[in-house]
Design a protein around this motif. Structure first.
Motif, PDB file in Angstrom:
ATOM      1  N   LEU A 119      27.747 -35.193 -41.414  1.00  0.00           N
ATOM      2  CA  LEU A 119      26.631 -37.027 -40.651  1.00  0.00           C
ATOM      3  C   LEU A 119      24.946 -37.453 -41.244  1.00  0.00           C
ATOM      4  N   VAL A 120      24.806 -36.141 -42.061  1.00  0.00           N
ATOM      5  CA  VAL A 120      23.381 -36.892 -42.988  1.00  0.00           C
ATOM      6  C   VAL A 120      23.343 -37.713 -43.852  1.00  0.00           C
ATOM      7  N   GLU A 121      24.964 -37.000 -44.202  1.00  0.00           N
ATOM      8  CA  GLU A 121      25.384 -38.043 -45.865  1.00  0.00           C
ATOM      9  C   GLU A 121      25.762 -38.694 -45.416  1.00  0.00           C
ATOM     10  N   LEU A 122      26.503 -39.617 -44.039  1.00  0.00           N
ATOM     11  CA  LEU A 122      27.486 -40.624 -43.387  1.00  0.00           C
ATOM     12  C   LEU A 122      25.793 -41.394 -43.322  1.00  0.00           C
ATOM     13  N   SER A 123      25.258 -41.274 -42.698  1.00  0.00           N
ATOM     14  CA  SER A 123      23.692 -41.077 -41.812  1.00  0.00           C
ATOM     15  C   SER A 123      22.825 -41.722 -42.993  1.00  0.00           C
ATOM     16  N   THR A 124      22.656 -41.294 -44.564  1.00  0.00           N
ATOM     17  CA  THR A 124      21.986 -41.822 -45.159  1.00  0.00           C
ATOM     18  C   THR A 124      22.613 -42.951 -46.166  1.00  0.00           C
ATOM     19  N   TRP A 125      23.948 -42.774 -46.356  1.00  0.00           N
ATOM     20  CA  TRP A 125      24.558 -43.961 -47.480  1.00  0.00           C
ATOM     21  C   TRP A 125      24.169 -45.123 -46.111  1.00  0.00           C
ATOM     22  N   GLN A 126      24.610 -45.070 -44.542  1.00  0.00           N
ATOM     23  CA  GLN A 126      24.567 -46.175 -44.233  1.00  0.00           C
ATOM     24  C   GLN A 126      22.946 -47.223 -44.054  1.00  0.00           C
ATOM     25  N   GLN A 127      22.068 -45.808 -44.216  1.00  0.00           N
ATOM     26  CA  GLN A 127      21.014 -46.694 -44.062  1.00  0.00           C
ATOM     27  C   GLN A 127      20.202 -46.986 -45.388  1.00  0.00           C
ATOM     28  N   ARG A 128      20.941 -46.720 -46.438  1.00  0.00           N
ATOM     29  CA  ARG A 128      20.530 -47.129 -47.937  1.00  0.00           C
ATOM     30  C   ARG A 128      21.745 -48.694 -47.783  1.00  0.00           C
ATOM     31  N   SER A 129      22.641 -48.641 -47.614  1.00  0.00           N
ATOM     32  CA  SER A 129      23.725 -49.788 -47.727  1.00  0.00           C
ATOM     33  C   SER A 129      23.390 -50.977 -46.548  1.00  0.00           C
ATOM     34  N   ASN A 130      23.069 -50.456 -44.862  1.00  0.00           N
ATOM     35  CA  ASN A 130      22.972 -51.537 -44.045  1.00  0.00           C
ATOM     36  C   ASN A 130      24.247 -52.146 -44.196  1.00  0.00           C
ATOM     37  N   SER A 131      25.290 -51.030 -43.951  1.00  0.00           N
ATOM     38  CA  SER A 131      27.314 -51.211 -43.745  1.00  0.00           C
ATOM     39  C   SER A 131      27.262 -51.152 -42.879  1.00  0.00           C
ATOM     40  N   ALA A 132      28.113 -52.286 -42.336  1.00  0.00           N
ATOM     41  CA  ALA A 132      28.170 -52.265 -40.676  1.00  0.00           C
ATOM     42  C   ALA A 132      29.416 -51.653 -40.519  1.00  0.00           C
ATOM     43  N   GLU A 133      30.269 -51.243 -42.160  1.00  0.00           N
ATOM     44  CA  GLU A 133      31.588 -50.219 -41.741  1.00  0.00           C
ATOM     45  C   GLU A 133      31.255 -48.628 -42.117  1.00  0.00           C
ATOM     46  N   LEU A 134      30.216 -48.467 -41.984  1.00  0.00           N
ATOM     47  CA  LEU A 134      29.764 -47.037 -41.481  1.00  0.00           C
ATOM     48  C   LEU A 134      28.444 -46.800 -41.011  1.00  0.00           C
ATOM     49  N   ALA A 135      28.229 -48.142 -40.104  1.00  0.00           N
ATOM     50  CA  ALA A 135      27.808 -47.377 -38.567  1.00  0.00           C
ATOM     51  C   ALA A 135      28.965 -47.364 -37.746  1.00  0.00           C
ATOM     52  N   PHE A 136      30.306 -48.133 -37.800  1.00  0.00           N
ATOM     53  CA  PHE A 136      31.152 -48.494 -37.011  1.00  0.00           C
ATOM     54  C   PHE A 136      31.085 -46.815 -37.021  1.00  0.00           C
ATOM     55  N   LEU A 137      32.344 -46.074 -38.131  1.00  0.00           N
ATOM     56  CA  LEU A 137      32.825 -45.170 -38.522  1.00  0.00           C
ATOM     57  C   LEU A 137      31.346 -43.659 -38.131  1.00  0.00           C
ATOM     58  N   MET A 138      29.840 -44.008 -37.879  1.00  0.00           N
ATOM     59  CA  MET A 138      29.093 -42.906 -37.730  1.00  0.00           C
ATOM     60  C   MET A 138      29.097 -43.328 -36.033  1.00  0.00           C
ATOM     61  N   GLY A 139      29.352 -44.480 -35.915  1.00  0.00           N
ATOM     62  CA  GLY A 139      29.387 -44.227 -33.958  1.00  0.00           C
ATOM     63  C   GLY A 139      30.412 -44.036 -33.478  1.00  0.00           C
ATOM     64  N   TYR A 140      31.486 -43.836 -34.298  1.00  0.00           N
ATOM     65  CA  TYR A 140      32.879 -42.863 -34.119  1.00  0.00           C
ATOM     66  C   TYR A 140      32.468 -41.203 -33.659  1.00  0.00           C
ATOM     67  N   VAL A 141      31.573 -40.657 -35.037  1.00  0.00           N
ATOM     68  CA  VAL A 141      31.447 -39.469 -34.534  1.00  0.00           C
ATOM     69  C   VAL A 141      30.772 -39.283 -34.328  1.00  0.00           C
ATOM     70  N   LEU A 142      29.534 -39.757 -33.791  1.00  0.00           N
ATOM     71  CA  LEU A 142      28.437 -39.549 -32.699  1.00  0.00           C
ATOM     72  C   LEU A 142      28.953 -39.625 -31.650  1.00  0.00           C
ATOM     73  N   PHE A 143      29.728 -40.984 -31.230  1.00  0.00           N
ATOM     74  CA  PHE A 143      30.556 -40.761 -30.058  1.00  0.00           C
ATOM     75  C   PHE A 143      31.435 -39.447 -29.505  1.00  0.00           C
ATOM     76  N   GLN A 144      32.537 -39.095 -30.035  1.00  0.00           N
ATOM     77  CA  GLN A 144      32.953 -38.273 -30.915  1.00  0.00           C
ATOM     78  C   GLN A 144      32.233 -37.167 -29.807  1.00  0.00           C
ATOM     79  N   ASP A 145      31.304 -36.963 -30.715  1.00  0.00           N
ATOM     80  CA  ASP A 145      30.307 -35.212 -30.921  1.00  0.00           C
ATOM     81  C   ASP A 145      29.593 -34.950 -29.757  1.00  0.00           C
ATOM     82  N   GLY A 146      29.738 -36.471 -28.410  1.00  0.00           N
ATOM     83  CA  GLY A 146      28.996 -36.477 -27.420  1.00  0.00           C
ATOM     84  C   GLY A 146      27.917 -36.594 -27.258  1.00  0.00           C
ATOM     85  N   LYS A 147      27.513 -37.533 -28.498  1.00  0.00           N
ATOM     86  CA  LYS A 147      25.725 -37.950 -28.497  1.00  0.00           C
ATOM     87  C   LYS A 147      26.141 -39.598 -28.191  1.00  0.00           C
TER      88      LYS A 147
END
Length: 187
Positions: A118-146
């Motif tokens: 999760l930290v690694e994904l967040s780091t890559w998403q913030q560095r790249s501003n990737s919408a695709e990585l934000a999509f994955l991050m949203g899914y992962v966080l949602f699945q984790d109850g956040k």
């Protein structure tokens, strides 16, 4: 050329050996590859798991669960862009797969392994501003109850990719969960 000139019917009979028809063969192969993928996940062999899930999807092209399993294996392997792609494919095939139900600790052996990803994904998403990585991050966080954090990531993804069906379906699932949640939910 006629089909009989190219395809040897005897080879088809050999492939079906022990199976009454192609549908039975396909189910058996799909189940076998899914079981192998799950075993590889438990062993921490995430790339091999992704390959097994890909083979399962070859035998059952309409099974969104095989695609989602590949997404999860690629996430576990740290292949976030590929994981996001297959997540979008799976949700488009079967929107109900956006609903909560993933136990990341089981998939990744420990909570620490999950947190590292999760930290690694967040780091890559913030560095790249990737919408695709934000999509994955949203899914992962949602699945984790956040839910709140998941919604923020999913909203960003949908803003940046307004025609992305998977992002739209994820956003809707998160909104439904937030609407049904009592006040004071989990950020």
């Amino acid at each position: 050329a006629r089909p009989s000139d190219v395809i040897d019917p005897a080879m088809g009979r050999i492939a079906l050996r022990g199976h009454p028809d192609y549908a039975h063969l396909a189910r058996t192969k799909t189940q076998g590859y899914l079981a192998a993928g799950e075993r590889f996940m438990k062993e921490g062999q995430y790339y091999r798991a992704a390959d097994a899930f890909e083979l399962a999807s070859v035998w059952d092209r309409n099974n969104a669960l095989t695609v989602l399993a590949r997404c999860h294996a690629l996430f576990a392997a740290g292949e976030y862009m590929s994981s996001a792609y297959f997540l979008g494919e799976a949700l488009t095939m079967e929107p109900r797969l956006a609903e909560p139900g993933v136990d990341w600790e089981t998939l990744l052996k420990t909570r620490d392994d999950y947190e590292d990803r999760l930290v690694e994904l967040s780091t890559w998403q913030q560095r790249s501003n990737s919408a695709e990585l934000a999509f994955l991050m949203g899914y992962v966080l949602f699945q984790d109850g956040k839910l709140t954090r998941g919604r923020i990531s999913a909203e960003y993804a949908l803003d940046m990719m307004p025609d992305h069906k998977g992002a739209e379906l994820l956003q809707q699932a998160i909104e439904r969960a937030l609407d049904s949640e009592s006040p004071g939910g989990n950020p």
